[in-house]
Design an enzyme around this catalytic site. Structure first.
Site, mmCIF file in Angstrom:
data_model
loop_
_atom_site.group_PDB
_atom_site.id
_atom_site.type_symbol
_atom_site.label_atom_id
_atom_site.label_comp_id
_atom_site.label_asym_id
_atom_site.label_seq_id
_atom_site.Cartn_x
_atom_site.Cartn_y
_atom_site.Cartn_z
ATOM 1 N N SER A 120 3.674 5.406 -5.095
ATOM 2 C CA SER A 120 3.703 3.948 -4.971
ATOM 3 C C SER A 120 3.248 3.227 -6.234
ATOM 4 O O SER A 120 3.517 2.039 -6.392
ATOM 5 C CB SER A 120 2.832 3.502 -3.789
ATOM 6 O OG SER A 120 1.466 3.793 -4.058
ATOM 7 N N LYS A 189 -3.869 0.347 -5.368
ATOM 8 C CA LYS A 189 -2.848 -0.673 -5.642
ATOM 9 C C LYS A 189 -3.332 -1.557 -6.787
ATOM 10 O O LYS A 189 -4.476 -1.456 -7.243
ATOM 11 C CB LYS A 189 -2.585 -1.553 -4.409
ATOM 12 C CG LYS A 189 -2.202 -0.810 -3.137
ATOM 13 C CD LYS A 189 -0.836 -0.161 -3.230
ATOM 14 C CE LYS A 189 -0.491 0.572 -1.927
ATOM 15 N NZ LYS A 189 0.779 1.342 -2.048
#
Length: 336
Positions: A120, A189
């Site tokens: 990701s 993230k």
């Protein structure tokens, strides 16, 4: 009498007299000291005789050992024996124990290693990379900032798969911080917006923070678009929370996909473990994780910066206004 004492001490001016004194050190009649020995020497037990003997011996060419530091029979000046150095194998358990304690303290308060389990965050972070996360600055009140890559705990509902069960060795190594904890549900993230920001992205467009478009070409995965797969916003980020997104936008279940959960896709600052600052492994991937330049563009935090000085100005002017009104009231009373 005085010359005789000196002669007895030196053994040079009157050596024969000094030898007679040595031969008969007993007191004279009536308890008086023998000739050639002072009263003070007889009372103290000083040894002008011994001194005289040494001097006389020296005069005859006999050597005398003047080293009086060493003692016999365990005297108080006896030199201590050097201690035997402990062997390496006896020191090894102590060294290992100190190393483990230091590793635990570093992992708890300074930095911790984490493994990247997904794609990701490509190409910034690849599957299998190890990152070092700064855990020190949050202890001093530091909060996440735009553009930082952060590790945070699952706020609930973000990770649907159960964590793998670690073996005893993995538990021990993760406890002291030598490897990531396999049973912890952590995510990584990039922070796009912080508390007080308004963030949005329309299909085919760029991500906007407080009305400013972000140029994300430096960190987005090649071929990835900002939000074509999941447009969102505008979203007002609550104070004390952050909005996060992955760099591989088409392969990242980030804030966009969890707006139906409590927090509406945002993460509490208290759930942030720390900022990822360095990639130490693999060796060919050594790199730092700086904040991209687009997050430093002027006006990005305009909403917060305008409100701040205004509030400070009002707070500073209020006491001055109250003081001035009080002075006017006092003067009016004096005139009356």
């Amino acid at each position: 009498m005085g010359d005789l004492a000196v002669g007895a001490r030196s053994g040079r001016d009157e050596p024969e007299k000094g030898r007679e004194d040595l031969a008969d050190p007993s007191p004279g009649p009536g308890g008086t000291p023998a000739p050639g020995v002072t009263e003070s020497a007889a009372v103290r037990g000083d040894a002008p005789q011994v001194t005289g003997a040494r001097s006389a011996d020296n005069a005859e060419g006999d050597s005398v050992d003047d080293d009086t530091d060493d003692t016999v029979d365990g005297g108080e000046h006896e030199r201590p024996r050097p201690r035997k150095q402990r062997s390496f194998w006896k020191e090894l358990p102590l060294l290992v124990g100190i190393a483990l304690v230091l590793a635990l303290l570093i992992k708890t308060f300074l930095v911790q290693a984490f493994s990247i389990p997904s794609e990701s965050m490509m190409d910034t972070l690849k599957r299998g990379d190890r990152v070092l996360v700064d855990k020190l600055t949050p202890w001093f009140g530091s909060e996440p900032e735009r553009g930082e890559v952060v590790v945070f705990e699952d706020p609930g509902g973000w990770l649907n798969e159960p964590a793998p069960e670690p073996n005893p060795l993995q538990r021990f190594l993760s406890f002291i911080g030598l490897m990531p904890a396999a049973d912890q549900q952590n995510l990584i993230k990039r922070v796009i917006a912080v508390g007080g920001d308004t963030v949005e992205c329309k299909k085919g467009g760029k991500v906007h923070v407080n009305g400013k478009a972000l140029d994300e070409t430096s960190y987005l995965y090649p071929g990835s678009t900002p939000c074509d797969d999941e447009p969102f916003g505008p979203v007002k980020v609550p104070d004390g929370r952050i909005w996060v997104m992955g760099d591989n936008r088409q392969n990242s279940l980030d804030s966009r996909y969890h707006q139906e959960l409590p927090g509406e896709g945002t993460i509490s600052n208290e759930e942030v473990v720390g900022r990822a600052v360095f990639v130490p492994w693999p060796l060919d991937r050594w790199s730092t994780l700086p904040v991209p330049d687009t997050f430093d563009q002027p006006g990005l935090a305009a909403a917060a910066s305008v409100a701040g000085p205004g509030a400070l100005g009002v707070a500073g002017a209020l006491p001055l206004v109250l003081w001035r009104r009080r002075r006017l009231t006092e003067r009016a009373g004096e005139r009356a």
